[in-house]
Design a protein around this motif. Structure first.
Motif, mmCIF file in Angstrom:
data_model
loop_
_atom_site.group_PDB
_atom_site.id
_atom_site.type_symbol
_atom_site.label_atom_id
_atom_site.label_comp_id
_atom_site.label_asym_id
_atom_site.label_seq_id
_atom_site.Cartn_x
_atom_site.Cartn_y
_atom_site.Cartn_z
ATOM 1 N N PRO A 188 -78.625 -46.438 77.283
ATOM 2 C CA PRO A 188 -79.175 -46.629 75.736
ATOM 3 C C PRO A 188 -79.407 -47.484 75.463
ATOM 4 O O PRO A 188 -80.320 -48.033 74.376
ATOM 5 C CB PRO A 188 -78.724 -45.205 75.125
ATOM 6 C CG PRO A 188 -77.993 -44.237 75.660
ATOM 7 C CD PRO A 188 -77.121 -45.410 76.583
ATOM 8 N N ASP B 81 -81.264 -56.994 74.736
ATOM 9 C CA ASP B 81 -82.144 -57.433 76.088
ATOM 10 C C ASP B 81 -81.804 -57.964 76.871
ATOM 11 O O ASP B 81 -82.786 -57.597 77.752
ATOM 12 C CB ASP B 81 -82.968 -58.904 75.459
ATOM 13 C CG ASP B 81 -83.286 -59.131 74.234
ATOM 14 O OD1 ASP B 81 -84.373 -58.389 74.032
ATOM 15 O OD2 ASP B 81 -83.457 -59.360 72.741
ATOM 16 N N GLU C 97 -77.451 -48.307 70.651
ATOM 17 C CA GLU C 97 -78.948 -48.202 71.086
ATOM 18 C C GLU C 97 -79.987 -49.063 70.858
ATOM 19 O O GLU C 97 -79.808 -49.541 69.818
ATOM 20 C CB GLU C 97 -79.864 -46.369 71.177
ATOM 21 C CG GLU C 97 -78.483 -45.199 71.087
ATOM 22 C CD GLU C 97 -78.470 -44.034 71.196
ATOM 23 O OE1 GLU C 97 -79.577 -44.343 70.312
ATOM 24 O OE2 GLU C 97 -77.703 -43.165 71.602
ATOM 25 N N ARG C 98 -80.152 -49.187 71.656
ATOM 26 C CA ARG C 98 -81.599 -49.957 72.092
ATOM 27 C C ARG C 98 -81.221 -50.903 71.293
ATOM 28 O O ARG C 98 -82.140 -51.561 70.370
ATOM 29 C CB ARG C 98 -82.813 -49.269 71.006
ATOM 30 C CG ARG C 98 -83.232 -47.704 72.149
ATOM 31 C CD ARG C 98 -84.229 -47.164 71.220
ATOM 32 N NE ARG C 98 -85.779 -47.500 71.160
ATOM 33 C CZ ARG C 98 -86.582 -47.774 71.723
ATOM 34 N NH1 ARG C 98 -86.159 -47.177 73.151
ATOM 35 N NH2 ARG C 98 -87.558 -48.134 72.267
ATOM 36 N N SER C 99 -80.642 -52.356 71.462
ATOM 37 C CA SER C 99 -79.852 -52.906 70.366
ATOM 38 C C SER C 99 -79.780 -54.463 72.078
ATOM 39 O O SER C 99 -80.272 -55.276 71.677
ATOM 40 C CB SER C 99 -78.443 -53.021 70.584
ATOM 41 O OG SER C 99 -78.759 -51.308 69.420
ATOM 42 N N LYS D 158 -82.047 -52.803 74.985
ATOM 43 C CA LYS D 158 -84.341 -52.416 74.121
ATOM 44 C C LYS D 158 -85.466 -52.485 75.558
ATOM 45 O O LYS D 158 -84.526 -52.174 76.408
ATOM 46 C CB LYS D 158 -83.964 -53.953 73.683
ATOM 47 C CG LYS D 158 -83.464 -54.117 72.565
ATOM 48 C CD LYS D 158 -83.407 -55.670 71.564
ATOM 49 C CE LYS D 158 -82.838 -56.135 70.539
ATOM 50 N NZ LYS D 158 -83.915 -57.664 70.256
ATOM 51 N N PRO D 159 -86.530 -51.998 74.808
ATOM 52 C CA PRO D 159 -87.238 -52.335 76.173
ATOM 53 C C PRO D 159 -87.829 -53.295 75.973
ATOM 54 O O PRO D 159 -87.658 -53.827 76.083
ATOM 55 C CB PRO D 159 -88.624 -51.739 75.292
ATOM 56 C CG PRO D 159 -87.985 -50.817 73.791
ATOM 57 C CD PRO D 159 -86.671 -51.553 73.718
#
Length: 252
Positions: free
Chosen positions: A166, A143, A139-141, A169-170
């Motif tokens: 998920p 680009d 998760e969130r890993s 990344k943002p």
């Protein structure tokens, strides 16, 4: 039992049979909570993109990486990496400070890719097996997450994409490169692709048709939320075929 009662019972049985859900025995148990895709699925592999030299002569990888804005230091995933055409080029682009995760469900391809990574000493590349309904990304890993000429082979798109959501990344992006033709001919119509990704919580960000990539480039961002599996509204192939994708697409 009277004839009328017998006919009534038969009608009730027929009605109940019609209301039964489609058999799920042919699906992975982990995918059964998601809608079934209303489209055929291509078998693995295609000779349309057979040699790396042909792809380099078209400047394919550089075109895709430029459109995706891949820069040194980024963390990217190459889903359906195969023997690593994009993996090795992404590794060079992101550099020593970046990371590339190469994923595939084909164990033989991953073993060959592992030999290539070791031979080329690509210390910024990791290799991980995936599943048909789950890319198994942390998760969130990332680009950027790339799916190049492989999305049409995904047999459980709603489960697969829902579990991919998920991993960004943002500000991360999902990049799909494919061909505008039916899914049983190693492609997917853009309208159907966009519908499937939007159904699980993505939004189209850019779209380009480029001869260098022998197809089209579609880029997506994560929407503010993803639906629960039971709330996903599946795309219908006939409706998607009749839709005009280009009117809703950005880019050229």
């Amino acid at each position: 039992m009277s004839r009328a009662a017998a006919l009534s019972s038969l009608a009730l049985v027929a009605l109940l049979a019609a209301c039964k859900p489609a058999p799920q025995d042919d699906r992975l148990e982990t995918a059964r909570g998601f809608p079934r895709a209303d489209r055929p699925v291509s078998g693995p592999g295609s000779n349309a993109f057979s040699t790396e030299s042909d792809r380099d002569n078209r400047n394919e990888a550089n075109t895709v990486m430029d459109l995706a804005g891949v820069k040194p230091g980024m963390s990217v995933a190459d889903i359906g990496a195969g023997e690593g055409y994009y993996t090795v080029r992404l590794a060079e682009r992101v550099g020593k400070a970046g990371r590339v995760l190469a994923q595939d469900i084909d164990g033989d391809a991953l073993r060959r890719l592992g030999s290539r990574v070791e031979k080329d000493r690509l210390d910024n590349v990791s290799i991980k097996p995936g599943a048909p309904d789950d890319p198994r990304l942390p998760e969130r890993s990332f680009d950027r997450v790339f799916m190049v000429h492989m999305y049409h082979e995904v047999s459980e798109p709603y489960a697969f994409l829902w579990r991919l959501w998920p991993a960004l990344k943002p500000g991360g992006r999902v990049v799909v490169v494919d061909v505008d033709r039916s899914t049983d001919r190693h492609g997917i119509p853009p309208a159907l692709l966009i519908c499937e990704l939007e159904a699980v919580g993505f939004r189209l960000d850019e779209f380009h048709r480029k001869p260098e990539i022998a197809g089209y480039y579609a880029q997506f961002v994560a929407a503010s939320r993803r639906p629960e599996p039971e709330g996903i509204r599946p795309c219908r192939l006939k409706a998607a075929k009749g839709a005009s994708a280009d009117g809703a697409l950005k880019g050229n």
